[in-house]
Design a protein around this motif. Structure first.
Motif, mmCIF file in Angstrom:
data_model
loop_
_atom_site.group_PDB
_atom_site.id
_atom_site.type_symbol
_atom_site.label_atom_id
_atom_site.label_comp_id
_atom_site.label_asym_id
_atom_site.label_seq_id
_atom_site.Cartn_x
_atom_site.Cartn_y
_atom_site.Cartn_z
ATOM 1 N N GLY A 182 4.002 8.010 20.245
ATOM 2 C CA GLY A 182 3.334 6.977 19.477
ATOM 3 C C GLY A 182 2.018 7.464 18.931
ATOM 4 N N PHE A 183 1.500 6.702 17.982
ATOM 5 C CA PHE A 183 0.223 6.985 17.335
ATOM 6 C C PHE A 183 -0.566 5.685 17.244
ATOM 7 C CE2 PHE A 183 -1.419 6.265 12.920
ATOM 8 C CZ PHE A 183 -2.691 6.754 13.145
ATOM 9 N N ALA A 184 -1.823 5.722 17.696
ATOM 10 C CA ALA A 184 -2.715 4.571 17.584
ATOM 11 C C ALA A 184 -3.944 4.976 16.797
ATOM 12 C CB ALA A 184 -3.116 4.051 18.965
ATOM 13 N N GLY A 185 -4.162 4.330 15.668
ATOM 14 C CA GLY A 185 -5.282 4.655 14.803
ATOM 15 C C GLY A 185 -6.321 3.556 14.804
ATOM 16 N N LEU A 186 -7.580 3.942 15.030
ATOM 17 C CA LEU A 186 -8.706 3.020 15.025
ATOM 18 C C LEU A 186 -9.520 3.256 13.752
ATOM 19 C CD1 LEU A 186 -7.805 3.294 18.028
ATOM 20 C CD2 LEU A 186 -10.214 3.094 18.674
ATOM 21 N N ALA A 187 -9.439 2.312 12.829
ATOM 22 C CA ALA A 187 -10.259 2.364 11.618
ATOM 23 C C ALA A 187 -10.069 3.655 10.844
ATOM 24 C CB ALA A 187 -11.733 2.152 11.963
ATOM 25 N N GLY A 188 -8.819 4.040 10.639
ATOM 26 C CA GLY A 188 -8.548 5.318 9.993
ATOM 27 C C GLY A 188 -8.398 5.224 8.485
ATOM 28 N N PRO A 189 -8.770 6.308 7.766
ATOM 29 C CA PRO A 189 -8.484 6.418 6.336
ATOM 30 C C PRO A 189 -7.111 7.061 6.126
ATOM 31 C CG PRO A 189 -9.951 8.192 7.000
ATOM 32 C CD PRO A 189 -9.600 7.414 8.251
ATOM 33 N N TYR A 190 -6.206 6.337 5.502
ATOM 34 C CA TYR A 190 -4.836 6.819 5.336
ATOM 35 C C TYR A 190 -4.387 6.869 3.880
ATOM 36 C CZ TYR A 190 -5.072 5.056 10.155
ATOM 37 O OH TYR A 190 -5.462 4.780 11.443
ATOM 38 N N ASP A 191 -5.180 6.281 2.991
ATOM 39 C CA ASP A 191 -4.781 6.160 1.593
ATOM 40 C C ASP A 191 -6.060 6.107 0.763
ATOM 41 O OD1 ASP A 191 -3.367 5.695 -0.752
ATOM 42 O OD2 ASP A 191 -3.152 3.541 -0.377
ATOM 43 N N PHE A 192 -6.641 7.284 0.461
ATOM 44 C CA PHE A 192 -7.998 7.281 -0.097
ATOM 45 C C PHE A 192 -8.142 8.172 -1.332
ATOM 46 C CE2 PHE A 192 -7.697 10.092 3.574
ATOM 47 C CZ PHE A 192 -8.234 11.301 3.131
ATOM 48 N N LEU A 193 -7.098 8.265 -2.125
ATOM 49 C CA LEU A 193 -7.216 8.951 -3.406
ATOM 50 C C LEU A 193 -7.799 8.004 -4.453
ATOM 51 C CD1 LEU A 193 -3.864 10.948 -3.687
ATOM 52 C CD2 LEU A 193 -6.136 11.815 -3.085
ATOM 53 N N PRO A 194 -8.531 8.516 -5.429
ATOM 54 C CA PRO A 194 -8.977 9.904 -5.604
ATOM 55 C C PRO A 194 -10.164 10.224 -4.700
ATOM 56 C CG PRO A 194 -9.883 8.542 -7.343
ATOM 57 C CD PRO A 194 -8.987 7.645 -6.530
ATOM 58 N N PHE A 195 -10.493 11.512 -4.591
ATOM 59 C CA PHE A 195 -11.611 11.947 -3.769
ATOM 60 C C PHE A 195 -12.910 11.688 -4.535
ATOM 61 C CE2 PHE A 195 -8.313 15.266 -2.449
ATOM 62 C CZ PHE A 195 -7.820 14.453 -1.438
ATOM 63 N N GLU A 196 -13.484 10.520 -4.314
ATOM 64 C CA GLU A 196 -14.630 10.121 -5.123
ATOM 65 C C GLU A 196 -15.975 10.427 -4.477
ATOM 66 O OE1 GLU A 196 -13.752 5.994 -5.711
ATOM 67 O OE2 GLU A 196 -12.714 6.386 -7.602
ATOM 68 N N GLY A 197 -16.051 10.396 -3.154
ATOM 69 C CA GLY A 197 -17.330 10.583 -2.491
ATOM 70 C C GLY A 197 -17.543 12.009 -2.024
ATOM 71 N N PRO A 239 -10.382 -1.961 5.632
ATOM 72 C CA PRO A 239 -9.159 -2.335 6.354
ATOM 73 C C PRO A 239 -7.884 -2.142 5.562
ATOM 74 C CG PRO A 239 -10.873 -3.974 6.708
ATOM 75 C CD PRO A 239 -11.397 -3.035 5.659
ATOM 76 N N ARG A 240 -7.969 -2.123 4.233
ATOM 77 C CA ARG A 240 -6.759 -1.954 3.436
ATOM 78 C C ARG A 240 -6.053 -0.641 3.753
ATOM 79 N NH1 ARG A 240 -10.292 -1.264 -2.012
ATOM 80 N NH2 ARG A 240 -10.592 1.000 -1.966
ATOM 81 N N ASN A 241 -6.783 0.363 4.272
ATOM 82 C CA ASN A 241 -6.124 1.610 4.670
ATOM 83 C C ASN A 241 -5.072 1.355 5.736
ATOM 84 O OD1 ASN A 241 -7.527 4.367 3.641
ATOM 85 N ND2 ASN A 241 -9.023 2.706 3.663
ATOM 86 N N SER A 242 -5.428 0.610 6.760
ATOM 87 C CA SER A 242 -4.468 0.293 7.823
ATOM 88 C C SER A 242 -3.402 -0.670 7.338
ATOM 89 C CB SER A 242 -5.210 -0.300 9.027
ATOM 90 O OG SER A 242 -6.015 0.679 9.656
ATOM 91 N N GLN A 243 -3.790 -1.628 6.510
ATOM 92 C CA GLN A 243 -2.815 -2.585 6.005
ATOM 93 C C GLN A 243 -1.750 -1.892 5.173
ATOM 94 O OE1 GLN A 243 -5.871 -4.969 4.122
ATOM 95 N NE2 GLN A 243 -5.700 -6.582 5.663
ATOM 96 N N ARG A 244 -2.153 -0.995 4.292
ATOM 97 C CA ARG A 244 -1.189 -0.313 3.423
ATOM 98 C C ARG A 244 -0.282 0.621 4.208
ATOM 99 N NH1 ARG A 244 -5.267 1.251 -1.606
ATOM 100 N NH2 ARG A 244 -5.411 -0.857 -2.505
ATOM 101 N N LEU A 245 -0.852 1.329 5.186
ATOM 102 C CA LEU A 245 -0.004 2.235 5.968
ATOM 103 C C LEU A 245 1.003 1.445 6.789
ATOM 104 C CD1 LEU A 245 0.782 5.058 6.833
ATOM 105 C CD2 LEU A 245 -1.001 4.967 8.592
ATOM 106 N N ALA A 246 0.577 0.333 7.382
ATOM 107 C CA ALA A 246 1.512 -0.494 8.145
ATOM 108 C C ALA A 246 2.645 -0.992 7.251
ATOM 109 C CB ALA A 246 0.772 -1.671 8.775
#
Length: 298
Positions: A182-197, A239-246
């Motif tokens: 299993g994998f448990a992610g706490l506040a992870g970035p999973y969908d962050f294109l483009p590389f803006e920062g 939070p949309r990173n976790s929402q989209r990956l889920a």
């Protein structure tokens, strides 16, 4: 499956004024947590069974191990490998003993590895280091009372990204990926294109195929179960990173559970593992319950 955890009783932080001051000042926000770790009360009944164990030749390729001081069953323990965050450019395992001890107190052998950071390295080297740490744990865990066939990857922030890539993308672990229950992610970035920062450009900007760096791209039905935890007050990694990956994992036929903690910010997701701050969100309880479930025999 999405759930919103109800607000919990917030412990009287005034009982821990220095801790509160450190958190409000930003200590731990994508930085080492040595000061926080030094003063926060730790979980009892946990033993440090390995310090600075080398899984490679670089000084950063070392890990620490924690386990319950006594095992209730005497059987090999399931394993958690905790990958800390820090924008891929900071962090030290010495600042996360509180997290290792907290997870070990729930009945796990816990490894907390260091890994090489930007600017010494860039993507994908930090993933290669994390994969090397997983392989070392799998090879050596039995010596420390762990079961190498029952591993759960847990990470916060950039560490959650690293854990997600190891769990979802077969390039990094190869055949050893079957050990990941299993994998448990706490506040992870999973969908962050483009590389803006500047952070993501420094870590990933030289990659000729940016899409290949995104965990969301690798959602498939053969992925291990995932638990994605996020605070609704997080403005560092939205939070949309976790929402989209889920959503993507469940659509692909994998199993993903999303839990949102009302009002909890980015730092609170990891400091919530520490004893004085567990009332803010059930991060430790949720991770431990998930890890116990997915590592249950067979």
């Amino acid at each position: 499956m999405t759930s919103v955890s109800p607000p919990r009783h917030i412990p009287p932080v005034r009982r821990f004024p220095l801790l509160a001051a450190l958190l409000m000042a930003g200590v731990g926000a994508c930085s080492p947590l040595e000061t926080f770790n030094a003063i926060v009360p730790k979980d009892a009944g946990v033993a440090s069974v390995g310090r600075d164990l080398a899984f490679g030749t670089d000084p950063r390729q070392k890990l620490d191990l924690y386990r319950p001081a006594a095992s209730a069953t005497g059987k090999p323990l399931p394993i958690i490998i905790f990958l800390y965050g820090g924008s891929w450019n900071s962090g030290d395992k010495g600042g996360y003993a509180f997290a290792g001890r907290a997870l070990a107190s729930r009945g796990f052998l816990v490894a907390v590895p260091d890994y090489r950071l930007v600017p010494q390295v860039r993507y994908p080297t930090f993933l290669e280091d994390n994969a090397a740490a997983v392989r070392w744990v799998a090879a050596e865990a039995a010596r420390y009372g762990g079961d190498p066939s029952r591993i759960v990857l847990v990470g916060h922030s950039a560490g959650a990204y690293n854990a997600a890539m190891l769990a979802l993308d077969p390039r990094w672990l190869g055949a050893d990926r079957t050990r990941i229950r299993g994998f448990a992610g706490l506040a992870g970035p999973y969908d962050f294109l483009p590389f803006e920062g500047p952070v993501t450009r420094a870590a990933f900007g030289r990659e000729p195929d940016p899409a290949s760096t995104q965990p969301i791209r690798f959602a498939s039905r053969d992925d291990p179960p995932s638990l994605l935890l996020h605070g609704t007050g997080d403005t560092t990694v939205l939070p949309r990173n976790s929402q989209r990956l889920a959503e993507r994992l469940n659509a692909a036929g994998a199993t993903a559970e999303l839990r949102l903690y009302p009002g909890v910010g980015h730092v609170g997701m990891v400091t919530g593992l520490a004893r004085p701050f567990r009332g803010r969100a059930p991060v430790l309880a949720d991770v431990a319950t998930f890890a116990s479930r997915v590592t249950a025999s067979p």
